[in-house]
Design a protein around this motif. Sequence first.
Motif, PDB file in Angstrom:
ATOM      1  N   SER A 408     -22.038 -60.555  -3.716  1.00  0.00           N
ATOM      2  CA  SER A 408     -22.134 -58.950  -3.616  1.00  0.00           C
ATOM      3  C   SER A 408     -23.765 -58.554  -4.054  1.00  0.00           C
ATOM      4  N   PHE A 409     -24.428 -58.627  -3.050  1.00  0.00           N
ATOM      5  CA  PHE A 409     -26.037 -58.231  -3.324  1.00  0.00           C
ATOM      6  C   PHE A 409     -25.909 -56.856  -4.018  1.00  0.00           C
ATOM      7  N   LYS A 414     -26.973 -53.754  -9.190  1.00  0.00           N
ATOM      8  CA  LYS A 414     -26.343 -52.667 -10.206  1.00  0.00           C
ATOM      9  C   LYS A 414     -26.380 -53.404 -11.844  1.00  0.00           C
ATOM     10  N   TYR A 415     -25.914 -54.429 -11.640  1.00  0.00           N
ATOM     11  CA  TYR A 415     -25.710 -55.300 -13.003  1.00  0.00           C
ATOM     12  C   TYR A 415     -27.122 -55.591 -13.435  1.00  0.00           C
ATOM     13  N   LYS A 430     -31.745 -63.213 -14.257  1.00  0.00           N
ATOM     14  CA  LYS A 430     -30.839 -63.892 -13.681  1.00  0.00           C
ATOM     15  C   LYS A 430     -30.230 -63.143 -12.524  1.00  0.00           C
ATOM     16  N   ALA A 431     -29.593 -62.046 -12.893  1.00  0.00           N
ATOM     17  CA  ALA A 431     -28.854 -61.177 -11.977  1.00  0.00           C
ATOM     18  C   ALA A 431     -29.784 -60.994 -10.702  1.00  0.00           C
ATOM     19  N   ARG A 432     -31.001 -60.554 -10.808  1.00  0.00           N
ATOM     20  CA  ARG A 432     -31.853 -60.357  -9.908  1.00  0.00           C
ATOM     21  C   ARG A 432     -31.952 -61.682  -8.938  1.00  0.00           C
ATOM     22  N   SER A 433     -32.044 -62.598  -9.558  1.00  0.00           N
ATOM     23  CA  SER A 433     -32.206 -63.891  -8.457  1.00  0.00           C
ATOM     24  C   SER A 433     -30.822 -64.254  -7.887  1.00  0.00           C
ATOM     25  N   GLU A 434     -29.912 -63.734  -8.362  1.00  0.00           N
ATOM     26  CA  GLU A 434     -28.412 -63.860  -7.606  1.00  0.00           C
ATOM     27  C   GLU A 434     -28.431 -62.970  -6.525  1.00  0.00           C
ATOM     28  N   ALA A 435     -28.984 -61.747  -6.694  1.00  0.00           N
ATOM     29  CA  ALA A 435     -29.319 -60.645  -5.671  1.00  0.00           C
ATOM     30  C   ALA A 435     -30.167 -61.413  -4.405  1.00  0.00           C
ATOM     31  N   ASN A 436     -31.324 -61.682  -4.872  1.00  0.00           N
ATOM     32  CA  ASN A 436     -32.096 -62.309  -3.701  1.00  0.00           C
ATOM     33  C   ASN A 436     -31.603 -63.451  -3.075  1.00  0.00           C
ATOM     34  N   ILE A 438     -28.782 -63.983  -2.348  1.00  0.00           N
ATOM     35  CA  ILE A 438     -27.744 -63.307  -1.278  1.00  0.00           C
ATOM     36  C   ILE A 438     -28.338 -63.054   0.024  1.00  0.00           C
ATOM     37  N   THR A 439     -29.486 -62.387  -0.235  1.00  0.00           N
ATOM     38  CA  THR A 439     -30.307 -61.952   0.969  1.00  0.00           C
ATOM     39  C   THR A 439     -31.020 -63.099   1.767  1.00  0.00           C
ATOM     40  N   MET A 440     -31.047 -64.381   1.215  1.00  0.00           N
ATOM     41  CA  MET A 440     -31.715 -65.692   1.987  1.00  0.00           C
ATOM     42  C   MET A 440     -30.432 -66.218   2.519  1.00  0.00           C
TER      43      MET A 440
END
Length: 442
Positions: A408-409, A414-415, A430-436, A438-440
């Motif tokens: 969930s991007f 938010k996290y 780490k959380a931002r890298s997870e968000a990135n 997902i977009t890829m």
Amino acid sequence: NIFEDVIKAYLDYRLSAYPTLKELCSSAPDFAMAHIFKGFLLLSMGTTATIPGAKTCADHVRRMNQLTKRERLHLQALDSWISGDTRKSCLFWDDVLLTEPLDILALKLQHFLLFWLGEASYMRTTVSKVFPHWDKSSYGFAQVQGMYAFALEECGDYANAERLGREAVEREPQDLWAIHAVAHVYEMQSNISAGINWLNQPLGEWKDRNPFKDHLWWHTALFALEKGEFNQVLNLYDEAVWPDDKNFYLDIQNAASLLARLEFFGVDVGDRWNSLGLVSEEKIGDHVLCFTEPHYTMAMGRTGRQNEIGNQLNSLHKLRDSVPQDIRKTVETLAIPVCSAIRDYYKGDFVSTINQLMPIRDSYQPIGGSHAQRDVFNIYLIDAAIKSKKFDLATILLSERVVLHPNSFGSWVKYADLLENSGNISMANKARSEANRITMMD
């Protein structure tokens, strides 16, 4: 056989089901099951406005001579539904299926009501009891597989749910309920890529189907939402989820929960709440499904209709005293507190929202709907924790969320923001890298 054609149209969610059945009832006044089924279809529209018509059907059948045992049981199920005791209807259908395990009408109608009672285990039990009687040569076998798949998914048996659902769709490619069951599996597994591929239909698909098709578009939008494709979600909202002002309960559920999720992820939804608020205000007092009520509250709260929410809650308090005991408990312990919490959220009393939702957040199931649908209540709780600056609570709730929804991007973003604000920079990165990541995703 016209009646079999009507049943098939009903199972396929075709717009032709009700008008064809109406004609059949006119031309065959002594055909008991046709008139009983007409009563069921009227009640399934989810508004008290159809109750008088359903009563007329039941009274008409009651005047007939020599009803079969099956017809009498279906009539008793209809009477119970008319009186608001849908659980009792399900017990009558249990009796039908004891001796008529191939009665797909009893099975599907019971499945429908059990879904709105939040009775996942009962749904699974009902289908599993009759499943051995069905085989590939039986008409409706794919639809039964689809029902079983959905019940298994709601009970957490994702592997078998996916297998059965896919088999059903291979056998009957236009079985919307089986398509829906597999979509739920991917939603619950946070398997966004599989969900997007599964629901990769062109706009305008299923235009000959009833409003259930719009719920499949809601699922399509949900996968785009999780991937962070917010413009695509808004486009789907406008084109398929809420393309015009409607008042069907499922459309209101779909639209309100999708807008609430978009706003949680920081998306400007423009004036899209306005028509929804108006339609929801008109629904005050039209109590059929407890699960729909909080969605009316969302739309009225978001459009500043606080007085109208007061009227809605007063009406729910009156309803509590006039319904069967199990429904009374759901109204009292779930519908009223959830609606009150959402009202307070839009009043800006976020602490009150938290205080009302926290004690019940693991007990939502009896309000009806699916796990995926009820998740919107968690969205309100998390956002109330953020807005009331209860950052420890918000962080732990989002920690839980990204474990359950790892793709969930918006949840990862938010996290990350919360972690950064609390000074936990390494975890925020780490959380931002997870968000990135997902977009890829493909």
